[in-house]
Write an enzyme that holds these catalytic residues in place. Structure first.
Site, PDB file in Angstrom:
ATOM      1  N   LYS A 151     -14.104  -6.477  45.325  1.00 18.24           N
ATOM      2  CA  LYS A 151     -15.159  -6.939  44.594  1.00 18.24           C
ATOM      3  C   LYS A 151     -16.174  -5.652  44.278  1.00 18.24           C
ATOM      4  CE  LYS A 151     -14.069 -11.058  44.454  1.00 18.24           C
ATOM      5  NZ  LYS A 151     -14.703 -12.405  45.179  1.00 18.24           N
ATOM      6  N   PRO A 157      -6.223 -18.049  14.300  1.00 20.18           N
ATOM      7  CA  PRO A 157      -6.135 -19.315  15.131  1.00 20.18           C
ATOM      8  C   PRO A 157      -7.134 -19.338  16.449  1.00 20.18           C
ATOM      9  CG  PRO A 157      -3.929 -18.153  15.153  1.00 20.18           C
ATOM     10  CD  PRO A 157      -4.922 -17.383  13.897  1.00 20.18           C
ATOM     11  N   CYS A 158      -7.268 -17.927  16.951  1.00 24.98           N
ATOM     12  CA  CYS A 158      -7.900 -17.777  18.164  1.00 24.98           C
ATOM     13  C   CYS A 158      -9.611 -17.952  18.166  1.00 24.98           C
ATOM     14  CB  CYS A 158      -7.688 -16.331  18.488  1.00 24.98           C
ATOM     15  SG  CYS A 158      -6.345 -15.367  18.512  1.00 24.98           S
ATOM     16  N   TRP A 169     -19.384   5.399  41.292  1.00 30.32           N
ATOM     17  CA  TRP A 169     -18.003   5.171  41.402  1.00 30.32           C
ATOM     18  C   TRP A 169     -17.292   4.103  40.953  1.00 30.32           C
ATOM     19  CZ3 TRP A 169     -14.704   8.419  44.127  1.00 30.32           C
ATOM     20  CH2 TRP A 169     -15.475   9.226  45.195  1.00 30.32           C
ATOM     21  N   GLU A 195       3.762 -19.092   2.385  1.00 28.76           N
ATOM     22  CA  GLU A 195       2.955 -19.528   3.594  1.00 28.76           C
ATOM     23  C   GLU A 195       2.896 -21.137   3.586  1.00 28.76           C
ATOM     24  OE1 GLU A 195       1.632 -18.771   6.646  1.00 28.76           O
ATOM     25  OE2 GLU A 195       0.705 -20.870   6.609  1.00 28.76           O
ATOM     26  N   ARG A 211       0.822  -1.248  -0.061  1.00 30.96           N
ATOM     27  CA  ARG A 211      -0.072  -0.096   0.173  1.00 30.96           C
ATOM     28  C   ARG A 211       0.918   1.289  -0.100  1.00 30.96           C
ATOM     29  NH1 ARG A 211      -3.558  -1.709   3.864  1.00 30.96           N
ATOM     30  NH2 ARG A 211      -2.627  -0.735   5.400  1.00 30.96           N
TER      31      ARG A 211
END
Lengths: 446, 446
Positions: free
Chosen positions: B359, B42-43, B432, B33, B22
């Site tokens: 928490k 792959p995730c 908060w 490849e 580009r």
């Protein structure tokens, strides 16, 4: 015994009272609040009116009772402070239940008198059928009144106007919304505003934009809204055109006001008077992008300011640095968030600013449930600093806006943002997060 | 004509190829490849195995065809680069379809050879019934194999192990997960890890923690997993104990490796050899909190590095500054995110660090649908700098972790974080925000 008197028991006031008492147990802390409620969340009113929140009491964080018993704070609700004598260090308050007036000496004063709805002469909220949205009592009145209304006029297309419009619509009312310019014009640029307009229209809220409301016509109660373009029959009206600082008492005792008309304070939240602090929707603070004093009456800042004021009164040394104007809203299914400066705001304060808009996806393209998000960034041509951002979409908006807020706090440049190590996982974000792609696009325009 | 040869066509490689082309249209760009796929995710494999993603092709961002036709990049999939002659500037590649070897001259080389799964001698992934998760072909093999499996052993409690365990469980398999220390021990402290352990147990994944896998017993295929505590019959095994940089080719041509064993590059992604760049899971980069070189093979960084390498090859001047290790995962209904350093990591690199856990709630208490979030922050006693954070919960996790990542990028202190102007709206956050409250807590420990 040293005594702190807090005037106003909402976010800033009760944060100040609680923090001061926690830091210095020996301090006597008295808080006066005009309404029945202290420490409440007016931001929840639309959800009460909508019916999602069942009881008005659910919007109260802590009751006066709790503050008295658990925190040792002498909370006086239904007490209106009528006057202050700054020389004698006394407040004069009226117990609205008993209709009695009392005087109380103070060593420290925190003015947390908040804001009040803008109500121009021509649009009096005291008229029958015309309501403003500020206190929980307002919420109750609106909730009762709208029960019998079929058509409701909402004047103002800001956060409150939009959220009330949605609440009424979800109660199946016909809603006419009037806004002189475009929706959320004080918060976002037109490009973002258009998304909100589309969402309103999908949900049959008629938005009269670019239309100025001139007044009402009454017959016993409000009957028509009159604008520069027409006349609209309504059963009730909610007036939400903005908030101004409530500085009546501050003015009386000679506390210096700033350029915005709100109380001027230093970083420790002290006013121009010794021992008099102020916090919340009655003060102005620094905008951390422009550096200018700004008046942005939002609850998180009010709470933080109150905490800082309380700490300093009690002998601590906290500072409140300022705000970015970060804010979220939800308009039906559309999430909207913004932080920093819009393009218009950036140019107004003298930046040579540019903006960009792009559409991206909230999750990886292959993971179900992804939604389109619209990202708009504003940056400074000269320094390449990010100046602001706004995002709309059906998910993944708030977190990204918060990430931009953090970036603004750290004065990150557009180049930083192109590299920012944001998390990736198909469920939460695509591998090129919308913020990164947007940063790459705006970089080319600098 | 100047030619760029890219070795490896996944995230980093194709980002480099696309960016280079580009920026400089005249550049000839060839990408080799080994697998059938380029530019893939792959995730997404766990979600394919789970059945949420219907076709493996859905995990491909852009096909080789697309890169050829639309981007003018000569993509050679199913081509394995066997050798490189850095003096003669030639690569030797084998066309795996035709079983032919070809040579190609280059002017610039980008090594994007990625990572490869750690497979100790005793746990060979070449054995029948033992799988690693790296390429889409791996995903397909696992998807087919698990169809007939009833009990599956997952070795490794990191991101991939956890996501695969979930996928198998949702396909109604019995899942045994083995992890030598605690879950996600390389990413989070035990306090956060415990939340994940609870979630696995709620969903009937048996997690054998603190248990070291010694080997497998086979009869034709894998039959048992043997650990230091017992022996477990399984029908198949997924090995997900980590990833190491694939530096075979880099080593051959004398590219300098760093302390982590991955390729050492400068900020422009150049290796120690002139005209040879590297990007992705085969390089090490700076950790922006510790300042040390680090090996964190995550896709967003790989993509960004590739883009920077491509830009520089094409005559641009981009830099890649480093990473924070920000990462998300989802374990059944639990969202997990982390950024920066865990307490253990912070101490290992010499910070006098403290941590806190708390928490909080994801929304205003009165708005329906709020979920508990667990926020853990790590900060430096000396400088008060925020060093890292991790959050778990059922919503509102990813965005808050991204806000922390931005804060780390800007080197914000804990004091900054107490004041950070994060957005508030009942639907998205309490007034908060958990991050602010957590910052106020950790501030008291500094």
């Amino acid at each position: 015994m040293t005594r702190l008197v807090v005037v106003g028991g909402s976010a800033a006031g009760m944060s100040a009272a609680a923090k001061a008492k926690r830091v210095n147990k020996k301090l006597e802390v008295v808080a006066f609040e005009r309404s029945r409620y202290v420490s409440y969340a007016p931001c929840g009113i639309p959800y009460y009116v909508e019916g999602l929140v069942k009881k008005l009491d659910d919007l109260v964080y802590y009751t006066a009772e709790y503050f008295r018993k658990e925190r040792g704070i002498d909370v006086r609700s239904r007490h209106e402070v009528l006057d202050i004598d700054a020389n004698a260090k006394k407040v004069v308050a009226k117990d609205l239940n008993k209709d009695e007036v009392l005087e109380m000496r103070y060593d420290y004063l925190v003015l947390a008198t908040g804001g009040k709805p803008l109500t121009p002469e021509t649009l009096s909220a005291k008229a029958d059928g015309v309501y403003t949205v500020r206190t929980l009592e307002d919420g109750e009145r609106i909730n009762v009144a709208c029960e019998r209304a079929r058509t409701i006029g909402v004047i103002g297309g800001g956060y409150i106007g939009l959220e009330m419009a949605e609440a009424f619509r979800l109660r199946n009312k016909r809603v006419l919304l009037f806004q002189r310019s475009f929706l959320m014009s004080r918060a976002v640029d037109l490009e973002i505003s258009k998304d909100i307009e589309d969402e309103l229209s999908k949900h049959d809220v008629t938005a009269h934009l670019g239309e100025a409301v001139k007044g009402f016509r009454f017959r016993g109660k409000v009957m028509h809204i009159t604008t520069d373009k027409g006349e609209y029959p309504v059963d009730m009206v909610v007036l939400a055109i903005g908030v101004k600082p409530n500085v009546d008492l501050a003015g009386k005792i000679g506390v210096e006001l700033g350029v915005t008309g709100a109380i001027k304070v230093n970083e420790r939240m002290r006013t121009s008077l010794e021992n008099v602090y102020a916090a919340g929707d009655n003060v102005e603070t620094a905008h951390l992008v422009s550096g200018n004093p700004t008046y942005l009456p939002f609850a998180p800042a009010a709470n933080k300011m109150g905490r800082v004021a309380g700490d300093n009164v009690a002998g601590g040394s906290s500072v409140f640095k300022g705000v970015l104007g970060t804010a979220f809203t939800k308009v039906f299914n559309l999430h909207v968030g913004r932080t920093g400066l819009s393009l218009r705001q950036a140019r107004e304060v003298g930046f040579d600013a540019v903006a960009m808009d792009m559409k991206h996806i909230s999750r990886s393209h292959y993971y179900p449930g992804g939604e389109q998000i619209h990202v708009r960034l504003v940056a400074d041509k000269e320094s390449h600093r990010l100046l602001g951002g706004a995002i709309t979409g059906k998910e993944g908006v708030a977190g990204r806006v918060n990430a931009l807020a953090s970036a603004l706090w750290g004065r990150l440049t557009v180049e930083d943002l192109t590299q920012l190590d944001l998390g990736y996982q198909p469920v939460f974000a695509p591998v090129w997060d919308g913020l990164i792609v947007a940063a790459n696009i705006i970089k080319r325009r600098l």
